[in-house]
Design an enzyme around this catalytic site. Structure first.
Site, PDB file in Angstrom:
ATOM      1  CB  SER A 190      -5.457  -0.412  -6.284  1.00  0.00           C
ATOM      2  OG  SER A 190      -4.613  -0.950  -5.300  1.00  0.00           O
TER       3      SER A 190
ATOM      4  CB  SER B  67      -6.557  -3.040  -3.384  1.00  0.00           C
ATOM      5  OG  SER B  67      -6.850  -1.731  -3.807  1.00  0.00           O
TER       6      SER B  67
ATOM      7  CE  LYS C 104     -10.456  -0.929  -3.862  1.00  0.00           C
ATOM      8  NZ  LYS C 104      -9.181  -0.350  -4.332  1.00  0.00           N
TER       9      LYS C 104
END
Lengths: 487, 488
Positions: free
Chosen positions: B176, B152, B77
């Site tokens: 997330s 997210s 990420k």
């Protein structure tokens, strides 16, 4: 006729930079005078994703200082973030301690003359990280040097127990001695190792009515002298202002004033202290610190006798003057060396004279500690004994000390080599005295005549003997012989 | 090769049956073909990946040992710092930010010989539940490109689901990892707070953030955990508990849990879609069929979790994001006249709406006069929720519930309604507040063929057991083998 009296009220906020090897929350070296931004890493410049790791040494130093300031040490402390935006603060928050400082409710004793001490209460002491420095030397741009960012700082806050600039200075000097004794800070004000921000106002009694003037906080003080002078200046300025405007203390009426060292005045910086909202909250990236009894005991063991109590002991125990005792205890190295010499059996007063008059001068010339002059405590003690027993004169003692420092030889040997052994043999000296008497009939006459001239003439004759012996005659013995002959 | 798990791939690479270079090439050809539509990656580095893959192949050919993830293409990420490329956090303010250091998890992936192919898209600073808040690009759900991948960590979930990597790292502050895993039919594990180092993870809510794996299978998640878990001297909040001494999550993953007691919270999920509720009930039946017992537990304070979360997370965020000010790095407004304007204009121009909203909320919550009413109260709620879990886990080994109340929603459906969006995390947030581990595993599809996730929560540091429990289900079902079919 109106009557007016006033009293100065001063409290100090003090920042002491701890002399750890590395910074408070990263491994960067604490080093100054280096190229800008050369002592930085992702952590102390607040890069995205970095986390602080507490420097244990800094925490130990702070607890040690807290103990020396007679504080209660918290067994559980935590870290908080103090938020404000400024370019020298890379994260735009400072890691500090808000509601649980590591030390609280202590005091520091400061000398106030006559062998007396005054107790100044300490509200709290806590640990935090320093900011960097903004440099305004590049035209229309400012530059930021972050070498200092993250340096451990101990913030100490006193009660407003000080009542003059002189007392504030006294506290500063005392604190400097303490942090140097403990080895927790270099304590150099010029270099910003110790920063003092006095809060000052006046309690005024006018025609029986009591008033308080608005508080000023003074910044930009980088010497003991500036600290003292700025408070003295503020005292008069606030009194004048009160007489002129009648302005009195209201909530939030604190102003910030900067000390102008050249003009020796304080200059208004901020009219009203903006009510800063620092939005403190617990630092989630650090775990709280819990102290065990054992750990605290180990730190306590490192606590040495503090300078002021040593100074007072030297006066009481050794009969030294307060000034001399102060000089000896100014630096822990000097004081420890003095103690070592005395422990070898040397007479304290003579030791004090030798160390303050020769030792410290040499150390100063060589820019080292008195313990680094190459002379041993045993050697100095031996030298003191030699002077004491009249084997060498006090003046010769000083010469021998210097040579000891250069050669490392022991004093007895040097006294021989340098031909400084005093002649105390009455038989030998008597012959020389007779010669001098024979050659100076006028002086002998004056000496025996009594009155004013007599003392001077005796001194002259004594001088002649000393000259003839190249200063090696024991003046005490010569005086006795002279006195016998002239009577 | 596309359908292999990470474990299968690394074994074939280790045996020399497949080269890492071939695996990386095939991943990049899929990215080239489909990521234009999916938008999982913010950046990829093919050259770097190929060079590292060739190095792993060389070592294997030379008979040398390689790491746990030897030659396996993985994604990270974009809120985890890498020394190469940009680390953007999905934000314009860091669009051109190049980190001078690697996050600890990145170092660990490299040490394990994983091949990092790229950095995945995310909601800006991990604030969001749909990846729509990315300031840089849009990511869609590989199962239905009109829908969000969740967030997210939407980019990481989409990348794993679409076959753009064999495993990815995400971060989970309120759900997330788990929620996008659920939306994309992959496994997502949020470890116990402190289990994985946060050093180099760009902070959102520091006391809640935790890095974890998104993978195709539970076993793959265990493999990644073996690589990334453990104490890190650079992260004071990380610990070694339970895994000191070389204990492995993967070893014994198939052992299952005897006399498994599964906690359920009656009434908690009545607001969830019916298809979601049914899928979770069906999953519980599967567990019963292999001998598990279902027990009812209570979560009396769960209704306050979202409120407490949005106070604590935003308060921490308001402080964590203060450093993005245009002074030291990142975006700087060109229109600033003085240093205060450097702050205000840079931030106004480069932060997105949701980030600004949360900074405002957090700043307010910490302001003098409001601190006690908001932040302090939220901390109390947090303690009560921790207590709820402690009591519940006396009666059961784990608690099961849906990951999210719905399946993947349509792009744009909730973006203008922040409160509805916040409710996407209603079942996941409590785990972050309590610091406990939580896992999402695929447990079916709804009538629109959208994936549904089963959430399994356990006591702190029970990841090993959670993974074994998840694996029990995985062996009985084949959800994890399903792949989205692209309309190429």
């Amino acid at each position: 006729m109106s009557s007016i009296e006033h009293r100065v009220i001063v409290g100090l906020e003090i920042h002491v930079q701890l002399c750890t090897e590395s910074k408070m929350f990263c491994r960067c070296a604490v080093e100054f005078g280096q190229q800008a931004n050369s002592r930085v890493c992702p952590v102390c410049i607040g890069m995205p994703g970095v986390l602080p790791v507490m420097n244990k040494k800094a925490f130990e130093c702070s607890v040690l200082a807290g103990l020396a300031l007679n504080c209660r040490i918290a067994r559980f402390t935590k870290w908080d973030r103090k938020s404000y935006y400024y370019p020298d603060l890379p994260k735009n928050y400072q890691i500090s301690q808000y509601d649980m400082p590591l030390a609280e409710e202590g005091f520091i004793e400061i000398p106030v003359g006559g062998g007396r001490a005054k107790r100044i209460r300490i509200i709290r002491a806590h640990l935090e990280e320093d900011a960097g420095k903004n440099l305004h030397t590049a035209g229309s741009f400012s530059q930021v040097d972050l070498n200092r960012a993250g340096t451990p700082l101990l913030e100490i806050v006193t009660e407003p127990d000080l009542s003059s600039g002189a007392e504030a200075r006294s506290l500063a000097v005392e604190l400097q001695r303490i942090v140097r004794y403990l080895g927790v800070s270099q304590g150099d004000m010029q270099k910003g190792h110790m920063r003092f921000e006095p809060n000052i106002n006046l309690a005024i009694t006018k025609d029986g009515q009591k008033f308080r003037t608005p508080i000023s906080e003074i910044k930009n003080l980088n010497s003991f002298r500036a600290l003292e002078r700025s408070i003295d200046y503020e005292e008069h300025r606030q009194l004048d202002e009160f007489l002129e405007t009648g302005a009195v203390l209201e909530t939030g009426s604190k102003t910030t004033r900067g000390w102008d060292d050249d003009r020796e005045i304080t200059v208004l910086q901020r009219e009203k202290e903006e009510s800063h909202d620092y939005r403190y909250f617990p630092e989630p990236d650090l775990v709280p610190v819990e102290l065990s009894d054992e750990w605290l005991e180990r730190i306590r063991e490192r606590l040495c006798e503090l300078p002021l109590s040593r100074q007072m002991r030297y006066v009481d125990q050794y009969g030294l003057g307060e000034y001399d005792a102060g000089v000896l205890t100014a630096e822990v190295a000097t004081s420890d060396f003095f103690e070592a010499v005395v422990a070898c059996g040397a007479e304290p007063k003579r030791t004090c004279n030798l160390l303050t008059q020769v030792g410290l001068r040499l150390a100063n010339e060589k820019r080292c500690g008195i313990d680094e002059l190459g002379v041993t405590a045993e050697g100095v003690a031996e030298l003191v004994r030699m002077v004491d027993h009249g084997r060498v004169s006090a003046g010769a003692g000083e010469k021998i000390f210097e040579t000891m420092s250069d050669t490392g030889k022991d004093p007895d040997l040097l006294a021989e080599e340098m031909n400084l052994i005093q002649k105390s043999d009455a038989g030998e000296l008597e012959g020389i005295v007779d010669e001098v008497i024979g050659e100076n009939p006028q002086a002998v006459e004056d000496a025996t005549s009594g009155g004013k001239k007599s003392k001077k003439a005796v001194g002259f004759l004594l001088g002649q003997v000393m000259q003839r012996t190249k200063g090696r005659a024991n003046p005490k013995v010569v005086s006795e012989i002279l006195a016998g002959k002239l009577n | 090769m596309e359908d292999l798990t990470a474990i299968e791939l690394r074994e074939r690479i280790a045996r020399g049956e497949i080269t890492s270079v071939a695996a990386v090439e095939s991943v990049f050809s899929r990215i080239a073909g489909r990521d234009g539509a999916v938008g999982a990656y913010i950046s990829t580095d093919r050259e770097r990946a190929m060079a590292r893959a060739a190095e792993v192949d060389r070592r294997i050919a030379a008979g040398e040992e390689v790491g746990f993830l030897g030659g396996v293409p993985v994604a990270v990420k974009d809120n985890m710092c890498t020394e190469w490329g940009a680390t953007t956090c999905g934000s314009k303010i860091l669009e051109n930010f190049h980190s001078p250091y690697n996050a600890t998890v990145v170092e660990k992936l490299i040490a394990a010989d994983a091949i990092i192919v790229g950095k995945t898209n995310m909601d800006e600073f991990a604030m969001g539940s749909s990846t729509e808040n990315s300031g840089l690009k849009r990511t869609v759900n590989p199962w239905d490109t009109c829908r969000v991948p969740g967030g997210s960590s939407g980019g990481s979930a989409a990348a794993v689901a679409a076959g753009f990597c064999y495993a990815a790292l995400g971060s989970d502050t309120g759900g997330s990892i788990r929620q996008p895993a659920s939306f994309c039919s992959v496994v997502g594990l949020k470890p116990t707070y402190g289990r994985v180092s946060r050093y180099g993870l760009v902070a959102y809510g520091s006391s809640l953030d935790q890095i974890g794996p998104l993978t195709r299978t539970v076993a793959d998640a265990a493999l990644v955990m073996d690589v990334i878990a453990g104490h890190d001297p650079a992260d004071s909040t990380s610990v070694d508990e339970g895994i000191a001494g070389g204990c492995s999550y993967l070893e014994g993953i198939d052992k299952g849990v005897e006399k498994l007691r599964i906690g359920i919270v009656p009434g908690l999920t009545t607001g969830a879609d019916e298809s979601v509720q049914r899928a979770v009930e069906a999953a519980l039946e599967v567990y019963k069929s292999v001998g598990a017992e279902i027990v009812e537990v209570e979560m009396p304070h769960s209704e306050y979790a979202i409120a407490a979360y949005y106070v604590i997370a935003t308060a921490e965020a308001s402080s964590n994001l203060a450093r993005y000010d245009g002074v030291h790095y990142g975006y700087r407004s060109t229109g600033a006249e003085d240093y205060v304007e450097v702050y205000s204009k840079s931030r106004a121009e480069a932060f997105g709406q949701e980030v600004k909203r949360r900074i405002m909320l957090g700043t307010y919550a910490l302001s003098s006069g409001y601190y006690d009413a908001y932040y302090l109260k939220a901390l109390k709620v947090r303690n009560l929720i921790r207590g709820d879990f402690a009591v519940a886990f006396e009666k059961c080994d784990c608690i099961m519930m849906p990951v999210a109340p719905t399946t993947a929603f349509r792009i744009g459906e909730k973006i203008n309604d922040p409160l509805t969006m916040y409710l996407s995390d209603v079942y996941t947030i409590a785990a972050n507040l309590a610091g406990i581990p939580g896992m999402s595993i695929p447990c079916g599809f709804d009538h629109d063929n959208l994936p549904i996730g089963l959430q399994i929560l356990g006591p702190t540091f029970s990841e090993g057991k959670l993974l074994r429990i998840g694996r029990m289900y995985e062996k009985e079902t084949d959800w994890c083998r399903r792949r989205p079919s692209f309309a190429d």
